[in-house]
Design a protein around this motif. Structure first.
Motif, PDB file in Angstrom:
ATOM      1  N   ALA A 398       0.863  -1.187   0.000  1.00 27.27           N
ATOM      2  CA  ALA A 398       0.000   0.000   0.000  1.00 27.27           C
ATOM      3  C   ALA A 398       0.895   1.231   0.000  1.00 27.27           C
ATOM      4  CB  ALA A 398      -0.926  -0.011   1.210  1.00 27.27           C
ATOM      5  N   PHE A 399       1.586   1.403  -1.102  1.00 27.82           N
ATOM      6  CA  PHE A 399       2.659   2.382  -1.235  1.00 27.82           C
ATOM      7  C   PHE A 399       2.140   3.805  -1.162  1.00 27.82           C
ATOM      8  CE2 PHE A 399       5.775   4.502  -4.251  1.00 27.82           C
ATOM      9  CZ  PHE A 399       6.810   4.535  -3.360  1.00 27.82           C
ATOM     10  N   ARG A 400       0.924   4.012  -1.564  1.00 26.24           N
ATOM     11  CA  ARG A 400       0.376   5.369  -1.626  1.00 26.24           C
ATOM     12  C   ARG A 400       0.356   6.039  -0.247  1.00 26.24           C
ATOM     13  NH1 ARG A 400      -4.719   7.735  -1.318  1.00 26.24           N
ATOM     14  NH2 ARG A 400      -4.993   9.560  -2.651  1.00 26.24           N
ATOM     15  N   SER A 401       0.251   5.233   0.796  1.00 28.06           N
ATOM     16  CA  SER A 401       0.164   5.798   2.136  1.00 28.06           C
ATOM     17  C   SER A 401       1.517   5.917   2.821  1.00 28.06           C
ATOM     18  CB  SER A 401      -0.751   4.923   3.002  1.00 28.06           C
ATOM     19  OG  SER A 401      -2.046   4.917   2.503  1.00 28.06           O
ATOM     20  N   VAL A 402       2.559   5.416   2.183  1.00 31.92           N
ATOM     21  CA  VAL A 402       3.853   5.360   2.843  1.00 31.92           C
ATOM     22  C   VAL A 402       4.743   6.539   2.456  1.00 31.92           C
ATOM     23  CG1 VAL A 402       5.920   3.972   3.204  1.00 31.92           C
ATOM     24  CG2 VAL A 402       3.696   2.850   2.950  1.00 31.92           C
ATOM     25  N   HIS A 403       4.810   6.852   1.190  1.00 26.39           N
ATOM     26  CA  HIS A 403       5.708   7.904   0.721  1.00 26.39           C
ATOM     27  C   HIS A 403       4.915   8.951  -0.061  1.00 26.39           C
ATOM     28  CE1 HIS A 403       9.223   5.700   1.898  1.00 26.39           C
ATOM     29  NE2 HIS A 403       8.916   4.675   1.125  1.00 26.39           N
ATOM     30  N   ARG A 404       5.568  10.082  -0.291  1.00 22.29           N
ATOM     31  CA  ARG A 404       5.050  11.024  -1.281  1.00 22.29           C
ATOM     32  C   ARG A 404       5.812  10.783  -2.574  1.00 22.29           C
ATOM     33  NH1 ARG A 404       5.457  16.645   0.864  1.00 22.29           N
ATOM     34  NH2 ARG A 404       6.869  15.881   2.464  1.00 22.29           N
ATOM     35  N   ASN A 405       6.902  11.519  -2.829  1.00 23.21           N
ATOM     36  CA  ASN A 405       7.675  11.239  -4.041  1.00 23.21           C
ATOM     37  C   ASN A 405       8.543  10.005  -3.817  1.00 23.21           C
ATOM     38  OD1 ASN A 405       6.731  13.460  -5.437  1.00 23.21           O
ATOM     39  ND2 ASN A 405       8.351  14.808  -4.685  1.00 23.21           N
ATOM     40  N   GLY A 406       8.408   9.022  -4.683  1.00 20.68           N
ATOM     41  CA  GLY A 406       9.265   7.853  -4.498  1.00 20.68           C
ATOM     42  C   GLY A 406       8.932   6.709  -5.427  1.00 20.68           C
ATOM     43  N   PHE A 407       9.763   5.656  -5.302  1.00 17.57           N
ATOM     44  CA  PHE A 407       9.642   4.477  -6.148  1.00 17.57           C
ATOM     45  C   PHE A 407       9.740   3.226  -5.276  1.00 17.57           C
ATOM     46  CE2 PHE A 407      12.844   7.552  -7.873  1.00 17.57           C
ATOM     47  CZ  PHE A 407      11.954   8.317  -8.621  1.00 17.57           C
ATOM     48  N   LEU A 408       8.913   2.259  -5.574  1.00 18.08           N
ATOM     49  CA  LEU A 408       8.978   0.956  -4.927  1.00 18.08           C
ATOM     50  C   LEU A 408       9.157  -0.090  -6.014  1.00 18.08           C
ATOM     51  CD1 LEU A 408       8.594  -1.005  -2.499  1.00 18.08           C
ATOM     52  CD2 LEU A 408       6.165  -1.006  -3.077  1.00 18.08           C
ATOM     53  N   LEU A 409      10.220  -0.876  -5.919  1.00 12.88           N
ATOM     54  CA  LEU A 409      10.517  -1.896  -6.922  1.00 12.88           C
ATOM     55  C   LEU A 409      10.265  -3.282  -6.338  1.00 12.88           C
ATOM     56  CD1 LEU A 409      13.890  -0.511  -8.380  1.00 12.88           C
ATOM     57  CD2 LEU A 409      11.535   0.175  -8.893  1.00 12.88           C
ATOM     58  N   MET A 410       9.556  -4.123  -7.117  1.00 15.18           N
ATOM     59  CA  MET A 410       9.273  -5.490  -6.709  1.00 15.18           C
ATOM     60  C   MET A 410       9.417  -6.408  -7.913  1.00 15.18           C
ATOM     61  SD  MET A 410       5.823  -4.782  -4.415  1.00 15.18           S
ATOM     62  CE  MET A 410       5.926  -6.259  -3.414  1.00 15.18           C
ATOM     63  N   ASP A 411       9.836  -7.652  -7.675  1.00 16.01           N
ATOM     64  CA  ASP A 411       9.887  -8.627  -8.759  1.00 16.01           C
ATOM     65  C   ASP A 411       8.488  -8.880  -9.299  1.00 16.01           C
ATOM     66  OD1 ASP A 411      12.692  -9.259  -8.664  1.00 16.01           O
ATOM     67  OD2 ASP A 411      12.314 -10.350  -6.806  1.00 16.01           O
ATOM     68  N   THR A 412       8.360  -9.092 -10.612  1.00 15.70           N
ATOM     69  CA  THR A 412       7.082  -9.495 -11.170  1.00 15.70           C
ATOM     70  C   THR A 412       6.750 -10.904 -10.674  1.00 15.70           C
ATOM     71  OG1 THR A 412       8.191 -10.349 -13.144  1.00 15.70           O
ATOM     72  CG2 THR A 412       7.346  -8.083 -13.245  1.00 15.70           C
ATOM     73  N   PRO A 413       5.476 -11.302 -10.651  1.00 12.27           N
ATOM     74  CA  PRO A 413       5.110 -12.624 -10.138  1.00 12.27           C
ATOM     75  C   PRO A 413       5.825 -13.776 -10.830  1.00 12.27           C
ATOM     76  CG  PRO A 413       3.152 -11.254 -10.341  1.00 12.27           C
ATOM     77  CD  PRO A 413       4.279 -10.485 -10.969  1.00 12.27           C
ATOM     78  N   ASP A 414       6.158 -13.611 -12.125  1.00 12.35           N
ATOM     79  CA  ASP A 414       6.848 -14.686 -12.851  1.00 12.35           C
ATOM     80  C   ASP A 414       8.374 -14.538 -12.782  1.00 12.35           C
ATOM     81  OD1 ASP A 414       7.267 -12.501 -14.441  1.00 12.35           O
ATOM     82  OD2 ASP A 414       6.274 -13.310 -16.226  1.00 12.35           O
TER      83      ASP A 414
END
Length: 446
Positions: A398-414
């Motif tokens: 739930a990234f929208r509530s954690v940061h203002r300007n920023g990036f969150l990187l995650m592996d794709t499911p595959d």
């Protein structure tokens, strides 16, 4: 079990109903010698926020298991897992106490029913903030003194039979690596039936015991909803083939960037360019990055080590020429090399303090106004969390509530690429999402 008639409205048509609420306690009481869990100095400097993760599982997962069966398995295995992660079921004696009282008061566990299908929800959730409604007791923002729970769980049943398992963990008790280890330990207990099973034992938590500090915890900040409303989140997917092409743009004899390094540089460069276009002039900016340092220590720590074992890296850009991909990648690599000298939790804390002290007043002003926070969860084991009904089809923070300007990187499911969740000001996002260079490496965005 308490029945609750609370309705949460998603968009204009979707309804979400909270149908039950329980407190899950450890199946065995915590031994008296473990009644207090001292927070390390690194924990004390962590954000007073939650790490809110949700994993989505399709209807065909679990064979003949009903929704009730899945809930029962999750509750039983959570209770068993809390005997190992005993501090997760504890409480802070006061909002500023620097230790957790492991009193086995438990973890809140909610069940909810949605009238939408999982595929429909996923398509709409990225942009409109719907994810936040899937988490227990609004545990997606900063820690509230009115909510004593350090961990909360909400199992969301969708109309199609799919489920979304949302887990919120206070940053006080651990970082993203801690959450990943916990989720896999919990899932393994569910599959094998016991935390003492030979396949589960290697996943049990590793604790670093620290003396109690006299420093009180800082008060949790209050989320500024007005600021939050000026920002928007979009998800961009970069396949490995495109990331390979991107790496070739900056690779030379001295620089061989990783996927995360080169993608972070591209996102930051594009965001700064968008802000520059809107303001009409370049303004000094900074890229904040947190990196796991468990493997840095002389006695390397296992990935199951509990706590906030992170070090802060700051990449400043005082001139527009410093935003080239090659320069950004080189600076990130330089910061990583400096981090290799950090070989203890105390040294990590002192390093972060020194970084902040070395920033002058003018730099601090620019830091606050023009900073971008980048977090990478790539390589973390979230794609492997299998409770006995298969691996997740998708995941999100739930990234929208954690940061203002920023990036969150995650592996794709595959595991064939990286999902980049980007949060920017509305006007900056309009330019960012139409950047031709960015889109040439991006497969899709929503």
């Amino acid at each position: 079990m308490v029945m609750i008639g609370k309705l949460l409205r998603f968009g204009r048509r979707q309804l979400h109903t909270i149908i039950s609420r329980e407190i899950i306690k450890p199946v065995n009481p915590t031994p008296s010698h473990l009644n207090t869990y001292n927070l390390s100095e690194s924990d004390l400097h962590a954000d007073r926020a939650y790490v809110p993760l949700i994993l989505f599982y399709p209807n065909n997962a679990g064979g003949n298991l009903t929704a009730q069966d899945k809930a029962s398995v999750l509750k039983k295995s959570l209770s068993q897992s809390l005997t190992k992660y005993h501090h997760f079921a504890g409480r802070l004696p006061t909002p500023t106490t620097p230790y957790i009282y492991c009193n086995d008061e438990g973890v809140v566990f909610l069940e909810a029913r949605s009238d939408s299908r999982l595929d429909e929800f996923q398509l709409s959730s990225a942009q409109d903030g719907n994810l936040e409604n899937l988490f227990a007791d609004n545990m997606v923002c900063f820690n509230s003194p009115h909510n004593p729970n350090l961990v909360g769980v909400q199992l969301n049943h969708f109309a199609c039979g799919g489920v979304g398992l949302a887990v919120s963990m206070s940053h006080l008790v651990g970082d993203g690596c801690t959450l990943g280890s916990f989720m896999n330990q919990w899932a393994s207990v569910a599959r094998y039936g016991s935390p003492e099973h030979k396949e589960v034992l290697p996943l049990n938590p590793h604790f670093i015991h620290v003396p109690r500090t006299n420093s009180p915890l800082p008060e949790a900040p209050v989320m500024n909803q007005q600021l939050l409303s000026t920002h928007v989140m979009r998800k961009f997917v970069f396949p490995n083939s495109k990331l390979g092409d991107l790496k070739k743009v900056v690779a030379d004899d001295t620089i061989n960037p990783t996927r995360v390094e080169v993608l972070t540089s591209l996102l930051y460069r594009t965001a700064v360019a968008a802000a520059t276009a809107n303001s009409g002039c370049f303004k000094p900016s900074s890229l904040f990055m947190m990196a796991d340092i468990r493997k840095n220590f002389v006695d390397k720590l296992p990935q199951t080590t509990v706590g906030n074992l992170l070090s802060l890296m700051i990449v400043p850009t005082r001139r527009e020429s410093e935003t080239s991909l090659s320069m950004l990648v080189a600076e990130i690599k330089k910061q990583k090399l400096l981090m290799r000298e950090i070989q203890s939790v105390q040294q990590s804390v002192e390093n972060s303090k020194l970084l902040m002290r070395n920033l002058g007043i003018e730099d601090f002003e620019h830091l606050v106004k023009g900073s971008y926070a980048s977090t990478s969860l790539c390589g973390f084991p979230f794609n492997k969390v299998d409770f006995g009904w298969g691996k997740p089809m998708a995941k999100a923070l739930a990234f929208r509530s954690v940061h203002r300007n920023g990036f969150l990187l995650m592996d794709t499911p595959d595991d064939d690429g990286i999902e980049a969740h980007v949060m920017l000001k509305n006007e900056d996002m309009e330019i960012f999402q139409n950047d031709k260079e960015l889109l040439s490496f991006c497969q899709v965005y929503m």
